[in-house]
Design an enzyme around this catalytic site. Structure first.
Site, PDB file in Angstrom:
ATOM      1  N   LYS A 191       0.853  -1.202   0.000  1.00 42.24           N
ATOM      2  CA  LYS A 191       0.000   0.000   0.000  1.00 42.24           C
ATOM      3  C   LYS A 191       0.888   1.251   0.000  1.00 42.24           C
ATOM      4  CE  LYS A 191      -1.483   2.926   2.828  1.00 42.24           C
ATOM      5  NZ  LYS A 191      -1.460   4.191   2.080  1.00 42.24           N
ATOM      6  N   GLY A 245       7.611   5.531   7.794  1.00 41.88           N
ATOM      7  CA  GLY A 245       6.860   6.779   7.915  1.00 41.88           C
ATOM      8  C   GLY A 245       7.114   7.411   9.268  1.00 41.88           C
ATOM      9  N   GLU A 267      10.485   1.595  10.090  1.00 37.94           N
ATOM     10  CA  GLU A 267      11.593   2.455   9.675  1.00 37.94           C
ATOM     11  C   GLU A 267      11.064   3.875   9.794  1.00 37.94           C
ATOM     12  OE1 GLU A 267      13.750   4.743   8.480  1.00 37.94           O
ATOM     13  OE2 GLU A 267      13.503   4.231   6.371  1.00 37.94           O
ATOM     14  N   CYS A 301      14.641  10.647   5.977  1.00 37.62           N
ATOM     15  CA  CYS A 301      14.924  10.402   7.390  1.00 37.62           C
ATOM     16  C   CYS A 301      16.422  10.369   7.671  1.00 37.62           C
ATOM     17  CB  CYS A 301      14.282   9.087   7.805  1.00 37.62           C
ATOM     18  SG  CYS A 301      14.606   7.765   6.637  1.00 37.62           S
ATOM     19  N   GLU A 402      11.606  16.329  13.687  1.00 30.35           N
ATOM     20  CA  GLU A 402      11.868  16.085  12.266  1.00 30.35           C
ATOM     21  C   GLU A 402      11.045  17.062  11.428  1.00 30.35           C
ATOM     22  OE1 GLU A 402      10.622  12.276  10.433  1.00 30.35           O
ATOM     23  OE2 GLU A 402      12.688  12.156   9.716  1.00 30.35           O
TER      24      GLU A 402
HETATM   25  P1  NDP Z   1       2.670   8.828   7.628  1.00 28.76           P
HETATM   26  O1  NDP Z   1       3.544   8.120   8.573  1.00 28.76           O
HETATM   27  O2  NDP Z   1       1.323   9.209   8.120  1.00 28.76           O
HETATM   28  O3  NDP Z   1       2.409   7.961   6.294  1.00 28.76           O
HETATM   29  C1  NDP Z   1       3.223   6.917   5.832  1.00 28.76           C
HETATM   30  C2  NDP Z   1       2.339   5.804   5.274  1.00 28.76           C
HETATM   31  O4  NDP Z   1       1.490   5.275   6.294  1.00 28.76           O
HETATM   32  C3  NDP Z   1       1.388   6.238   4.165  1.00 28.76           C
HETATM   33  O5  NDP Z   1       1.229   5.177   3.237  1.00 28.76           O
HETATM   34  C4  NDP Z   1       0.100   6.481   4.922  1.00 28.76           C
HETATM   35  O6  NDP Z   1      -1.058   6.477   4.137  1.00 28.76           O
HETATM   36  C5  NDP Z   1       0.129   5.338   5.890  1.00 28.76           C
HETATM   37  N1  NDP Z   1      -0.680   5.532   7.087  1.00 28.76           N
HETATM   38  C6  NDP Z   1      -0.964   6.695   7.735  1.00 28.76           C
HETATM   39  N2  NDP Z   1      -1.705   6.448   8.826  1.00 28.76           N
HETATM   40  C7  NDP Z   1      -1.903   5.114   8.877  1.00 28.76           C
HETATM   41  C8  NDP Z   1      -2.594   4.250   9.761  1.00 28.76           C
HETATM   42  N3  NDP Z   1      -3.231   4.720  10.848  1.00 28.76           N
HETATM   43  N4  NDP Z   1      -2.613   2.923   9.503  1.00 28.76           N
HETATM   44  C9  NDP Z   1      -1.984   2.433   8.435  1.00 28.76           C
HETATM   45  N5  NDP Z   1      -1.321   3.203   7.546  1.00 28.76           N
HETATM   46  C10 NDP Z   1      -1.265   4.525   7.766  1.00 28.76           C
HETATM   47  O7  NDP Z   1       3.437  10.075   7.096  1.00 28.76           O
HETATM   48  P2  NDP Z   1       2.804  11.396   6.449  1.00 28.76           P
HETATM   49  O8  NDP Z   1       2.624  11.125   5.035  1.00 28.76           O
HETATM   50  O9  NDP Z   1       1.590  11.851   7.196  1.00 28.76           O
HETATM   51  O10 NDP Z   1       3.985  12.434   6.710  1.00 28.76           O
HETATM   52  C11 NDP Z   1       4.028  13.126   7.960  1.00 28.76           C
HETATM   53  C12 NDP Z   1       5.437  13.215   8.468  1.00 28.76           C
HETATM   54  O11 NDP Z   1       6.011  11.924   8.635  1.00 28.76           O
HETATM   55  C13 NDP Z   1       6.403  13.930   7.542  1.00 28.76           C
HETATM   56  O12 NDP Z   1       6.318  15.295   7.683  1.00 28.76           O
HETATM   57  C14 NDP Z   1       7.727  13.380   8.010  1.00 28.76           C
HETATM   58  O13 NDP Z   1       8.183  14.099   9.131  1.00 28.76           O
HETATM   59  C15 NDP Z   1       7.405  11.965   8.424  1.00 28.76           C
HETATM   60  N6  NDP Z   1       7.762  10.972   7.389  1.00 28.76           N
HETATM   61  C16 NDP Z   1       8.870  10.218   7.599  1.00 28.76           C
HETATM   62  C17 NDP Z   1       9.274   9.317   6.647  1.00 28.76           C
HETATM   63  C18 NDP Z   1      10.507   8.501   6.834  1.00 28.76           C
HETATM   64  O14 NDP Z   1      11.076   8.026   5.865  1.00 28.76           O
HETATM   65  N7  NDP Z   1      10.939   8.287   8.052  1.00 28.76           N
HETATM   66  C19 NDP Z   1       8.548   9.154   5.390  1.00 28.76           C
HETATM   67  C20 NDP Z   1       7.358   9.967   5.285  1.00 28.76           C
HETATM   68  C21 NDP Z   1       7.007  10.843   6.259  1.00 28.76           C
HETATM   69  P3  NDP Z   1      -1.631   7.911   3.632  1.00 28.76           P
HETATM   70  O15 NDP Z   1      -0.663   8.354   2.640  1.00 28.76           O
HETATM   71  O16 NDP Z   1      -2.950   7.640   3.082  1.00 28.76           O
HETATM   72  O17 NDP Z   1      -1.686   8.793   4.846  1.00 28.76           O
END
Ligand code: NDP
Length: 508
Positions: A191, A245, A267, A301, A402
């Site tokens: 997903k 995420g 991660e 990250c 972050e």
């Molecule tokens: P999220 O952690 O919310 O999203 C990452 C993934 O998880 C997406 O596919 C998202 O779907 C999905 N997701 C979100 N909520 C849920 C849930 N409750 N259950 C299952 N899956 C879920 O990151 P964001 O896109 O909201 O970004 C916010 C912040 O996160 C950024 O500003 C950054 O600081 C951090 N981030 C860190 C990353 C890393 O590599 N460490 C990568 C991306 C973000 P959907 O897209 O539909 O929300």
């Protein structure tokens, strides 16, 4: 047209301005969402939609999980490791062939400068090949006992994996999860983030073309919270979630997934210290420190967002940071000249700008950038200037949280002990970097840093064979390296009596 005659892309050219990806990839077929629909993918360089993509609802996830389970218990589960390896190699070759197109799709979806996407995506086939080579090398061990018993362990795949990926590096995140999951013998429901669904659907085309059995890899874009993501997390038919995420999301996933006691790999974020000792080759160190502060428009990250600088060279480093920030060419991601594209979304742009405001309010000294870019040609896009704050204190929020934007925080220090103390004074522990010409200091300092990856006299050197992952709030388990297989495997101990004799407990 795909092998089974269905279309993913309805046209090689945009239709009604949009590229169209109207089907999900489930059980080896391209299917219309049952309870999902269509979402628009926004081009962050214009703020306008560039593609329409299918997203899945709960019923679609149910279908995908059932297909993944059937494949796991069917042909994929029974397939010898060397045959799985051959399929993965075929896929890797196709990936290499199409890497240039995939890089363009990734850049359109998330705004990453094409020159960066090309390098990143252009290397993923190596990773898939490397993991292919591990398919038939998961031996167990024999356990020395007495003559009457023979015991050994076997490494067995966990089962059905839900892979939830972010928008900053959709193809890299998919690669880091699919490689070890498939090598271990698991099946996958992928997903991708709602912001970047397209490249993962393109990936599905390649799995289809490579001839993977139906259901081994399923791709279902969808919403995270209250959507496909949450349904995967809570699904009793999913054995493991691998997620990249935000930490807050991981905590939510952990709670939501706890009823089913599935396994998790996380991660998560970082606030990496990048330490510049005064005895370093400063020119090289600055190349790495500035490059890693603004790569991916700050949306990674691993970036060295906290630049710790020994006081005797601090003024010089600050001056160089500001000079180099002014040289970064910000522009359309697809323009070959562009160094840095836009932020991936309006939400991310707002977040970065709010942290820049916070940095000012907290008393850090803004020495470069600090504003949205809205000049002719970039209007409507989510562009922001490469930004540098000097005189940052490690307890300021811009040093602790972050940001995920191109914002470097320069923090002065005196001596090795203070550098280590500052480096470790964070809730994160993903990556770190240090620059010194003193080999003893390099070893001493690296050994004291609480981070999953420490780079010495280099930065962001990533390879499929080097384990990647975090200490502390930066995650659980590892991706890449042989260690990446462990989270997708379980251990079975088999104990065989060579005599077949078993005492009657109730004889006397
Ligand atoms: P999220 O952690 O919310 O999203 C990452 C993934 O998880 C997406 O596919 C998202 O779907 C999905 N997701 C979100 N909520 C849920 C849930 N409750 N259950 C299952 N899956 C879920 O990151 P964001 O896109 O909201 O970004 C916010 C912040 O996160 C950024 O500003 C950054 O600081 C951090 N981030 C860190 C990353 C890393 O590599 N460490 C990568 C991306 C973000 P959907 O897209 O539909 O929300």
């Amino acid at each position: 047209m795909t092998a089974n005659g269905s279309f993913v892309r309805q046209s090689a050219e945009p239709v009604d301005r949009f590229m169209r990806y109207e089907k999900l990839f489930i059980g080896g077929e391209w299917v219309v969402p049952e309870d999902g629909g269509l979402l628009e993918s926004i081009d962050p360089s214009t703020g306008q939609p560039w593609a329409v993509a299918a997203y899945g609802g709960k019923k679609d996830i149910d279908r995908a999980v059932a297909a993944a389970r059937a494949a796991f218990e069917g042909s994929w589960g029974r397939m010898p490791g060397h045959e799985r390896a051959a399929l993965m190699r075929r896929f890797a070759d196709l990936y290499q062939k199409h890497a240039a197109e995939l890089a363009v799709v990734e850049s359109r979806d998330n705004g990453r400068a094409l020159r960066e996407s090309r390098v990143d995506v252009g290397g993923h086939h190596n990773s898939y090949h490397w993991f292919a080579s591990l398919c038939d090398k998961q031996g167990g061990r024999t356990i020395p006992l007495d003559d009457g018993v023979h015991a050994f362990t076997s490494r067995v795949p966990l089962g059905v994996v839900g892979a939830i990926t972010p928008w900053n590096v959709p193809l890299m995140a998919a690669c880091w999860k699919l490689g070890p999951a498939l090598a271990a013998g698991c099946t996958v429901v992928l997903k991708p983030a709602e912001l970047t669904p397209v490249s993962s659907l393109e990936l599905a085309r390649l799995f289809e073309e490579a001839g993977f059995p139906a259901g081994v890899v399923n791709v279902v874009p969808g919403y995270g919270r209250d959507g496909a993501g949450d349904h995967l997390v809570t699904h009793p038919g999913v054995d493991k979630i691998t997620f990249t995420g935000e930490g807050a999301t991981a905590r939510e996933i952990l709670k939501r997934g706890s009823d089913t006691l599935k396994r998790f790999t996380f991660e998560l974020g970082g606030k990496a210290p990048h330490i510049l000792f005064a005895d370093a080759d400063l020119d090289q160190a600055l190349n790495a420190a500035t490059g890693s502060a603004w790569a991916l428009c700050g949306q990674s990250c691993a970036l060295g967002s906290r630049v710790l600088v020994e006081r005797s060279v601090y003024a010089k480093v600050a001056e160089e940071f500001a000079r180099r920030a002014a040289k970064v060419r910000v522009g359309s991601p697809l323009d070959e000249a562009t160094h840095m594209g836009p932020q991936a979304s309006q939400q991310q742009l707002d977040k970065t700008l709010s942290y820049i405001g916070l940095g000012r309010d907290e008393g850090a000294r803004l020495i470069a950038g600090g504003s949205r870019i809205d000049r002719d040609g970039l209007k409507g896009g989510y562009f922001v200037e490469p930004t540098v704050f000097a005189d940052v204190a490690n307890d300021m929020r811009i040093a602790r949280e972050e940001i995920f934007g191109p914002v470097a925080a320069l923090i002065p220090f005196d001596g090795e002990d203070e550098a280590v103390a500052l480096a470790n004074d964070t809730s994160y522990g993903l990556t770190a970097g240090l620059w010194t010409r003193d080999i003893g200091r390099a070893h001493r300092t690296a050994a004291r840093i609480r981070a999953g990856v420490v780079w010495v006299n280099t930065y962001r050197y990533l390879r499929w064979s080097i384990p990647y992952g975090g200490f502390k709030a930066s995650g659980w388990e590892r991706e890449n390296g042989i260690e990446a297989l462990d989270p997708y495997l379980d251990t079975r101990a088999t104990v065989i009596s060579t005599t077949g004799q078993f005492p009657d407990a109730y004889a006397q």
